[in-house]
Write a protein that holds these residues in place. Sequence first.
Motif, PDB file in Angstrom:
ATOM      1  N   LEU A 161      -2.357 -18.763  -2.630  1.00 53.09           N
ATOM      2  CA  LEU A 161      -3.439 -17.790  -2.801  1.00 53.09           C
ATOM      3  C   LEU A 161      -3.381 -17.141  -4.183  1.00 53.09           C
ATOM      4  N   LEU A 162      -2.178 -16.802  -4.614  1.00 47.90           N
ATOM      5  CA  LEU A 162      -1.990 -16.087  -5.880  1.00 47.90           C
ATOM      6  C   LEU A 162      -1.804 -17.041  -7.060  1.00 47.90           C
ATOM      7  N   GLN A 163      -1.909 -18.351  -6.789  1.00 42.93           N
ATOM      8  CA  GLN A 163      -1.836 -19.379  -7.825  1.00 42.93           C
ATOM      9  C   GLN A 163      -0.549 -19.283  -8.649  1.00 42.93           C
ATOM     10  N   ARG A 164       0.557 -19.152  -7.925  1.00 42.97           N
ATOM     11  CA  ARG A 164       1.858 -19.130  -8.579  1.00 42.97           C
ATOM     12  C   ARG A 164       2.444 -20.538  -8.589  1.00 42.97           C
ATOM     13  N   PRO A 165       3.251 -20.874  -9.591  1.00 37.10           N
ATOM     14  CA  PRO A 165       3.819 -22.218  -9.680  1.00 37.10           C
ATOM     15  C   PRO A 165       4.873 -22.470  -8.604  1.00 37.10           C
ATOM     16  N   THR A 166       5.204 -23.731  -8.412  1.00 33.64           N
ATOM     17  CA  THR A 166       6.099 -24.103  -7.320  1.00 33.64           C
ATOM     18  C   THR A 166       7.537 -23.650  -7.534  1.00 33.64           C
ATOM     19  N   ASN A 167       7.916 -23.314  -8.762  1.00 32.18           N
ATOM     20  CA  ASN A 167       9.276 -22.832  -8.984  1.00 32.18           C
ATOM     21  C   ASN A 167       9.448 -21.377  -8.567  1.00 32.18           C
ATOM     22  N   GLU A 168       8.364 -20.717  -8.174  1.00 32.09           N
ATOM     23  CA  GLU A 168       8.438 -19.328  -7.733  1.00 32.09           C
ATOM     24  C   GLU A 168       8.377 -19.260  -6.207  1.00 32.09           C
ATOM     25  N   LYS A 169       9.319 -18.532  -5.631  1.00 26.52           N
ATOM     26  CA  LYS A 169       9.410 -18.388  -4.180  1.00 26.52           C
ATOM     27  C   LYS A 169       9.338 -16.909  -3.824  1.00 26.52           C
ATOM     28  N   LEU A 170       8.488 -16.569  -2.857  1.00 25.38           N
ATOM     29  CA  LEU A 170       8.304 -15.175  -2.475  1.00 25.38           C
ATOM     30  C   LEU A 170       9.574 -14.616  -1.845  1.00 25.38           C
ATOM     31  N   LEU A 171      10.020 -13.475  -2.338  1.00 26.27           N
ATOM     32  CA  LEU A 171      11.211 -12.827  -1.800  1.00 26.27           C
ATOM     33  C   LEU A 171      10.862 -11.592  -0.980  1.00 26.27           C
ATOM     34  N   ILE A 172       9.953 -10.758  -1.497  1.00 28.09           N
ATOM     35  CA  ILE A 172       9.651  -9.497  -0.819  1.00 28.09           C
ATOM     36  C   ILE A 172       8.252  -9.030  -1.189  1.00 28.09           C
ATOM     37  N   LEU A 173       7.628  -8.270  -0.314  1.00 28.08           N
ATOM     38  CA  LEU A 173       6.301  -7.695  -0.564  1.00 28.08           C
ATOM     39  C   LEU A 173       6.371  -6.191  -0.336  1.00 28.08           C
ATOM     40  N   LEU A 174       5.831  -5.434  -1.281  1.00 27.91           N
ATOM     41  CA  LEU A 174       5.855  -3.970  -1.203  1.00 27.91           C
ATOM     42  C   LEU A 174       4.445  -3.398  -1.301  1.00 27.91           C
ATOM     43  N   PRO A 175       3.930  -2.783  -0.234  1.00 30.79           N
ATOM     44  CA  PRO A 175       2.697  -2.005  -0.371  1.00 30.79           C
ATOM     45  C   PRO A 175       3.054  -0.660  -1.009  1.00 30.79           C
ATOM     46  N   VAL A 176       2.304  -0.242  -2.002  1.00 29.98           N
ATOM     47  CA  VAL A 176       2.699   0.931  -2.795  1.00 29.98           C
ATOM     48  C   VAL A 176       1.559   1.927  -2.891  1.00 29.98           C
ATOM     49  N   GLY A 177       1.884   3.206  -2.698  1.00 28.14           N
ATOM     50  CA  GLY A 177       0.904   4.267  -2.856  1.00 28.14           C
ATOM     51  C   GLY A 177       1.510   5.616  -2.511  1.00 28.14           C
ATOM     52  N   TYR A 178       0.661   6.634  -2.440  1.00 29.14           N
ATOM     53  CA  TYR A 178       1.115   7.943  -1.972  1.00 29.14           C
ATOM     54  C   TYR A 178       1.222   7.908  -0.448  1.00 29.14           C
ATOM     55  N   PRO A 179       2.069   8.751   0.130  1.00 30.70           N
ATOM     56  CA  PRO A 179       2.111   8.795   1.592  1.00 30.70           C
ATOM     57  C   PRO A 179       0.819   9.393   2.140  1.00 30.70           C
ATOM     58  N   ALA A 180       0.347   8.882   3.266  1.00 32.69           N
ATOM     59  CA  ALA A 180      -0.837   9.445   3.914  1.00 32.69           C
ATOM     60  C   ALA A 180      -0.535  10.863   4.385  1.00 32.69           C
ATOM     61  N   SER A 181      -1.569  11.672   4.505  1.00 28.03           N
ATOM     62  CA  SER A 181      -1.377  13.074   4.904  1.00 28.03           C
ATOM     63  C   SER A 181      -0.769  13.189   6.295  1.00 28.03           C
ATOM     64  N   ASP A 182      -1.005  12.187   7.140  1.00 26.99           N
ATOM     65  CA  ASP A 182      -0.458  12.215   8.506  1.00 26.99           C
ATOM     66  C   ASP A 182       0.710  11.241   8.668  1.00 26.99           C
ATOM     67  N   ALA A 183       1.371  10.900   7.567  1.00 26.58           N
ATOM     68  CA  ALA A 183       2.468   9.926   7.624  1.00 26.58           C
ATOM     69  C   ALA A 183       3.614  10.446   8.485  1.00 26.58           C
ATOM     70  N   ARG A 184       4.157   9.567   9.293  1.00 22.28           N
ATOM     71  CA  ARG A 184       5.312   9.881  10.119  1.00 22.28           C
ATOM     72  C   ARG A 184       6.328   8.758   9.967  1.00 22.28           C
ATOM     73  N   VAL A 185       7.608   9.135  10.058  1.00 20.79           N
ATOM     74  CA  VAL A 185       8.682   8.144   9.960  1.00 20.79           C
ATOM     75  C   VAL A 185       9.678   8.394  11.092  1.00 20.79           C
ATOM     76  N   PRO A 186      10.410   7.364  11.500  1.00 23.93           N
ATOM     77  CA  PRO A 186      11.436   7.558  12.537  1.00 23.93           C
ATOM     78  C   PRO A 186      12.522   8.514  12.059  1.00 23.93           C
ATOM     79  N   ASP A 187      13.063   9.273  12.966  1.00 25.87           N
ATOM     80  CA  ASP A 187      14.117  10.234  12.631  1.00 25.87           C
ATOM     81  C   ASP A 187      15.459   9.507  12.629  1.00 25.87           C
ATOM     82  N   LEU A 188      15.659   8.700  11.603  1.00 28.31           N
ATOM     83  CA  LEU A 188      16.875   7.894  11.502  1.00 28.31           C
ATOM     84  C   LEU A 188      17.975   8.658  10.769  1.00 28.31           C
TER      85      LEU A 188
END
Length: 294
Positions: free
Chosen positions: A255-282
Amino acid sequence: MAVFSTLTPVFVAVLCVIIGFLFKNSQRRETRSKQKRSGETARPWVDEDLQDDTEISRKHNEDDDDWADTTEEENLPHIPYTPAQYSAAEMLERSEKFYSFMNLRRSVRFISPEPVPKEVIDNVIRTAGTAPSGAHTEPWTFVVVSDADVKHKIREIIEEEEEINYKQRMGDKWVHDLKRLRTNWVKEYLDVAPYLILVFKQTYGVLPNGKKKTHYYNEISVSISCGILLAALQNVGLVTVTTTPLNCGPQLRSLLQRPTNEKLLILLPVGYPASDARVPDLKRKDLSDIMVTV
């Protein structure tokens, strides 16, 4: 009778060959049966894009004309290095402040669509690019996606595969362990986040002359870079959640037209936290649980 006695050794030899053949055939069938049973229980947790390709054959450097000769880089100049130094008290204060700051970092799945200055994204990726790498090959590519249509296509690819992962590939235990985090195959944040950063490892480099360049420890190098990227995002007040889209790598690379020598390692969605953001109490492990002093 004489004829029979003459043929007996031949008969015995033929019989031995037949018995040996039948025995070997039986072993093959048993091996195939075991492999089949093993294949039925094995679960492909990762796809080819998450397998480490850091083993380098000597053939690359000796017999294969496609690989570059790096002897010309042997005369790299070395320069003085004089970083800032701090007193013991300053070091302690800085280490405590940085720990407290990084300890606030959380994986956030509720991200605001509010625009983020592109220059900020440029700088955090520049920072990630300061990571050490095997033989300074810098084997990373950061693909930054902000186009809404492309983000949606990425979401479609990932959700289709993730549903299969949750229902078939991951197994009951893995799915059960994720329940407390309230996560599933629906990834709304892939549409909502202003940016998606897809980090690819380059299994080898390609020089301007078309020759291949060995990238040593490419997966470890890119993983270190991702850690620095997470710290850089925390530093500017942005949030993300680390995702490893199982079995999506080849489709996303296409989809992103990357060459075959490149392998996807990780994906990060990035932005400000939503006003109603909640996270587990870890809770994080104590120092005594993660450090051993010798």
